[in-house]
Design a protein around this motif. Sequence first.
Motif, PDB file in Angstrom:
ATOM      1  N   UNK A  76      57.288   9.674 -80.674  1.00 48.34           N
ATOM      2  CA  UNK A  76      57.149   8.898 -79.435  1.00 48.34           C
ATOM      3  C   UNK A  76      56.280   9.654 -78.442  1.00 48.34           C
ATOM      4  N   UNK A  77      55.772   8.930 -77.456  1.00 44.47           N
ATOM      5  CA  UNK A  77      55.085   9.559 -76.323  1.00 44.47           C
ATOM      6  C   UNK A  77      56.129  10.293 -75.489  1.00 44.47           C
ATOM      7  N   UNK A  78      55.806  11.488 -75.023  1.00 37.90           N
ATOM      8  CA  UNK A  78      56.698  12.235 -74.143  1.00 37.90           C
ATOM      9  C   UNK A  78      56.960  11.392 -72.890  1.00 37.90           C
ATOM     10  N   UNK A  79      58.236  11.311 -72.485  1.00 38.31           N
ATOM     11  CA  UNK A  79      58.601  10.617 -71.252  1.00 38.31           C
ATOM     12  C   UNK A  79      58.940   9.148 -71.415  1.00 38.31           C
ATOM     13  N   UNK A 137      64.059   6.033 -75.006  1.00 40.22           N
ATOM     14  CA  UNK A 137      64.475   6.262 -76.385  1.00 40.22           C
ATOM     15  C   UNK A 137      64.239   5.049 -77.279  1.00 40.22           C
ATOM     16  N   UNK A 138      64.136   3.897 -76.708  1.00 39.29           N
ATOM     17  CA  UNK A 138      63.892   2.685 -77.495  1.00 39.29           C
ATOM     18  C   UNK A 138      62.401   2.464 -77.757  1.00 39.29           C
ATOM     19  N   UNK A 153      56.224  13.646 -79.024  1.00 41.24           N
ATOM     20  CA  UNK A 153      57.378  14.431 -79.463  1.00 41.24           C
ATOM     21  C   UNK A 153      58.102  13.682 -80.564  1.00 41.24           C
ATOM     22  N   UNK A 154      58.837  14.441 -81.365  1.00 46.22           N
ATOM     23  CA  UNK A 154      59.712  13.865 -82.375  1.00 46.22           C
ATOM     24  C   UNK A 154      61.119  13.861 -81.799  1.00 46.22           C
ATOM     25  N   UNK A 155      61.888  12.835 -82.153  1.00 50.18           N
ATOM     26  CA  UNK A 155      63.250  12.676 -81.650  1.00 50.18           C
ATOM     27  C   UNK A 155      64.177  12.339 -82.812  1.00 50.18           C
ATOM     28  N   UNK A 156      65.354  12.940 -82.814  1.00 51.85           N
ATOM     29  CA  UNK A 156      66.352  12.652 -83.841  1.00 51.85           C
ATOM     30  C   UNK A 156      67.487  11.854 -83.219  1.00 51.85           C
ATOM     31  N   UNK A 157      67.843  10.765 -83.905  1.00 52.34           N
ATOM     32  CA  UNK A 157      68.929   9.887 -83.455  1.00 52.34           C
ATOM     33  C   UNK A 157      69.961   9.769 -84.582  1.00 52.34           C
ATOM     34  N   UNK A 158      71.192  10.204 -84.351  1.00 50.39           N
ATOM     35  CA  UNK A 158      72.211  10.085 -85.398  1.00 50.39           C
ATOM     36  C   UNK A 158      72.820   8.689 -85.456  1.00 50.39           C
ATOM     37  N   UNK A 178      71.036   7.368 -79.094  1.00 44.79           N
ATOM     38  CA  UNK A 178      71.441   8.555 -78.349  1.00 44.79           C
ATOM     39  C   UNK A 178      70.817   9.759 -79.047  1.00 44.79           C
ATOM     40  N   UNK A 179      69.825  10.339 -78.405  1.00 42.61           N
ATOM     41  CA  UNK A 179      69.037  11.419 -78.987  1.00 42.61           C
ATOM     42  C   UNK A 179      69.879  12.680 -79.140  1.00 42.61           C
TER      43      UNK A 179
END
Length: 179
Positions: free
Chosen positions: A121-124, A127-128, A157-162, A167-168
Amino acid sequence: EPPGSPVTVTLTGGSGGATDWLSFAVVGSSGSSYVTYTYVGAGVTTRTWTVTAPSTPGNYEFRFLPNNGYTVTATSPAVSVQAAPPTTTLAVDKTSVAGGGSVTVTVTGASGSSTDWLALAHVGTADTQYLQWTYLAAGQTTFNWTVTMPTTAGDYEFRLYPNGGFTRSATSPTVTVGP
């Protein structure tokens, strides 16, 4: 309690014997077995004592033992020491790349759920909002994902969502895409 955290007990109604002692021990072990101990003090009937939770997970208890003996005459409720959960991290193999270049993100400490997912995703942004995404396989707590970055310059940035949610649980260092 996590290992290394403080655990406190307060003895009330002790006998005041000069050789009365308190121990912190594994539940079910003999009176002569303990992790640590302290003497209560001559004439002391009320005493507060703090210990550091051990690194070994398990159930522990405080014990009162009078007259320098190994007969336990009082115990605290069990104190459960549990291993600290693994820290979830996202690492990238580079933090600067030309548009269209590839970046590999490495996930460590994911939950292992079949619905854990990783997004670029783009920074900032919310989360959706994301540009690319992939699931981690069931049972996978470590994962590598190589992505062709966008050609548009900017910070990503890369983001992990369980568990299929938004919710990152971890965010990678920023990857700057330049000309």
